[in-house]
Design an enzyme around this catalytic site. Structure first.
Site, short mmCIF file in Angstrom:
data_model
loop_
_atom_site.label_atom_id
_atom_site.label_comp_id
_atom_site.label_asym_id
_atom_site.label_seq_id
_atom_site.Cartn_x
_atom_site.Cartn_y
_atom_site.Cartn_z
N CYS A 82 0.78 -1.25 0.00
CA CYS A 82 0.00 0.00 0.00
C CYS A 82 0.81 1.29 0.00
O CYS A 82 0.72 2.08 -0.94
CB CYS A 82 -0.91 0.05 1.21
N HIS A 143 -3.00 6.30 4.68
CA HIS A 143 -1.83 5.42 4.91
C HIS A 143 -0.51 6.00 4.39
O HIS A 143 0.37 5.28 3.92
CB HIS A 143 -2.06 4.02 4.29
#
Ligand code: NAG
Ligand code: NAG
Ligand code: NAG
Ligand code: NAG
Length: 587
Positions: A82, A143
């Site tokens: 990610c 994130h």
């Protein structure tokens, strides 16, 4: 006057025709300022989608998007996990250039309360479009870090990176958010803490026994300290699950925490509500909205309506729910009359996770015919993701493009459409997709693409235009566990370096145009051009390496450890609990 204009038009058309340019196909789109709606799924495999060949999972809305737009079949993430993939997406640059890669095994940010994150001097496409008058929003997962030095500096916050509206999770969805058995960090930490506790407990007992039997002399201080340490370790282990839930699983609106910890049954509806209100609020100005789904990352939070409805267990249910959400969002565009003035894009941050399984149940995505998955920097399954663009009346409907393209290409593409300019003071690795999508260019602007695992280069791809062949060279590949499993079970994701990988010398060479599943490595005997291809790719790699320069590492140990003083917390630390967004029971 009118006649003169006609004459000019006639002349332009004639000259254009002589040069082989057809006015309708080459409509100049730069600065045409459509609304831009970017939809990104989390950990979603290319094999999980109807239009990419899955005939048992139901994704009618993604399929509809592809039918009405352009579908890319060789769309590649710049990283297979990610944080770095998202950094590359937002900046149009390999994550190595912003320091968003690891050299130590920690390949994504591990906590919200860490100091690493997308550096403030990186320029996202949101920032450029905001400066061009776009209303910019991010809804969903971020994130990419939050704070640098204090719990409220928000140096890495989306609002500091060009978004003027943020609603969502600064961190990421994870199994630990619901104390699931499939745990990202709790289980491993518990084991380590438990070992420490046992050592400390034995030490405390031994010291106490020594004191009581007068075998050891000296003060009681070591006894007291070791007992306190043992109690602290025991308590931390006991409350670790809670601590993680409170520390990472919370929602923010702009700079304010609205729900800590999250109340999951209502998250999906909150996100949809937020998306539709953003679109309604900003329909008069061009907007850029990045919807970064929490689906289909574990723990696969799925509302009752979709549970047990697919033929692929909880993962399938969650996928079908995400597709439904996407349909709702497209419906909002339709009802607001914005469908034709909005460029819609759908992708996934990287491939499906093969390691997310528990007692024969698969909780991660499938990557179709491609080898490998999430966490593997080189194998196709970790990086080949869906890519669909729709803009009715402007982009052709139903076109399929097999050329290599990258998620990094979205950066120059949306900057161009929004009338901005890509920064000239840094290397941008993405290339505008506008000519390819419109059909004015036959080939992608990428001849070579490089596939990193953390900071280690694992593979490179050469699309040889003359022959149409697609070469892929692997310098390193992960060692599967157990051997031959095609994944690294029990390890979360496969490692990028050290004992966890095999170095290939000579490198492995595949021709993806004939062997997309990377099953038959070529040899000088089977491929007459073997040496020439390796030499050409090596030369391109050397050239690429000359464009790299060292930057501060965002995933260094100092930047990746949890720092209590950076922990965002509403209410009193360490309790950190609030709901400011109304009654949690109202779904
Ligand atoms: C469709 O997706 C499901 C869920 O990931 C997977 O189990 C199945 O193998 C896929 N089918 C095909 C034909 O790829
Ligand atoms: C978020 O902050 C921006 C200004 O920074 C403001 O325009 C926007 O309305 C805020 N959104 C909400 C929901 O408060
Ligand atoms: C949107 O574009 C499509 C394709 O060009 C066209 O058929 C349709 O009529 C347009 N809709 C509106 C509301 O303009
Ligand atoms: C950002 O700052 C770092 C540290 O000063 C520097 O190394 C890097 O080159 C800068 N990046 C850009 C894009 O200017």
């Amino acid at each position: 006057m009118l006649r003169l204009e006609h004459a000019w038009t006639w002349l332009a058309v004639t000259v254009g025709a002589l040069l082989g340019v057809t006015p309708s196909a080459s409509r100049d789109l730069s600065g045409s300022r459509p609304n831009i709606l970017l939809l990104m799924a989390d950990d979603f495999g290319i094999g999980d989608i109807g239009c990419y060949g899955n005939d048992t999972i139901r994704t009618p809305n993604i399929d509809r998007l592809a039918r009405d737009g352009v579908m890319l079949t060789q769309h590649l993430a710049a990283a297979s996990v990610c944080t770095p993939s998202r950094a590359a997406f937002l900046t149009g640059r390999y994550p190595l250039r912003s320091g968003m890669v690891s050299s130590n095994g920690y390949r994504v940010l591990q906590w919200t309360g860490v100091s690493g994150g997308l550096p403030t001097n990186e320029t996202t496409f949101a920032k450029i479009l905001k400066d061009r008058g776009y209303a910019t929003g991010l809804i969903g997962k971020w994130h990419l870090g939050l704070n640098c030095e204090s719990p409220n500096d928000h140096c890495h916050h989306p609002l500091n990176h060009g978004f003027d509206h943020f609603y969502g999770m600064p961190f990421s969805m994870m199994g630990d958010c619901i104390r699931w058995e499939l745990s990202e960090k709790r289980a491993g930490m518990e084991r380590k803490l438990n070992v420490c506790f046992q050592i400390m407990a034995v030490a405390a007992l031994t010291l106490t026994a020594g004191k009581l039997t007068h075998l050891t002399s000296g003060s009681w201080t070591p006894v007291i300290w070791s007992t306190m340490a043992a109690i602290l370790l025991f308590t931390t282990t006991y409350f670790l699950g809670d601590l993680i839930v409170h520390a990472d699983c919370f929602l923010m609106r702009n700079h304010t925490i609205t729900e800590q910890p999250m109340h999951f049954p209502r998250t999906t509806s909150l996100i949809l509500k937020e998306v539709s209100s953003f679109i309604q609020r900003n329909k008069q100005t061009p907007f850029l909205l990045f919807v970064s789904f929490l689906h289909v990352h574990t723990p696969l939070i799925t509302t009752e309506k979709f549970r047990g409805k697919s033929v692929h267990g909880l993962y399938g249910d969650n996928t079908e729910e995400m597709d439904w959400m996407l349909g709702k969002i497209l419906d909002t565009l339709d009802t607001e009359g914005l469908a034709n003035s909005t460029l819609v894009y759908f992708t996934s941050d990287h491939g499906g996770s093969l390691e997310s399984r528990l007692r024969n149940n698969q909780y991660g995505g499938s990557n179709g015919i491609y080898k490998g998955g999430k966490g593997m920097g080189g194998w196709e399954g970790g990086i080949r993701v869906p890519g669909i663009f729709r803009w009715p009346g402007v982009l052709p409907a139903g076109r399929v493009i097999h050329e290599p393209t990258s998620l990094m290409d979205v950066f120059p593409t949306v900057v161009e459409l929004g009338g901005g300019h890509v920064p000239q003071d840094r290397v941008i690795d993405g290339r505008s997709l506008v000519p390819l999508l419109q059909g004015t260019a036959e080939h992608s602007a990428h001849e070579f693409l490089f596939h990193y695992c953390g900071k280690y280069l694992h593979a490179a791809r050469w699309h040889e235009k003359d022959s149409g062949r697609l070469w892929k060279v692997h310098y390193m590949t992960p060692r599967f566990h157990p051997k031959g499993a095609g994944a690294c079970h029990g390890q979360g994701v496969c490692p990028c370096s050290g004992d966890g990988v095999t170095q290939h010398s000579p490198p492995l060479l595949f021709d993806l145009s004939r062997d997309p599943s990377e099953t038959r490595p070529l040899s000088p005997g089977s491929e007459p051009r073997y040496h020439a291809v390796l030499a050409r790719v090596h030369e391109a790699l050397e050239q690429h390496r000359r464009t790299l320069s060292p930057v501060p590492p965002q995933f260094s140990l100092g930047n990746i450890v949890w720092k209590p003083w950076l922990q965002p917390c509403c209410g009193t630390f360490p309790l950190c609990a609030c709901t400011q967004d109304g009654d949690p029971n109202e779904a």
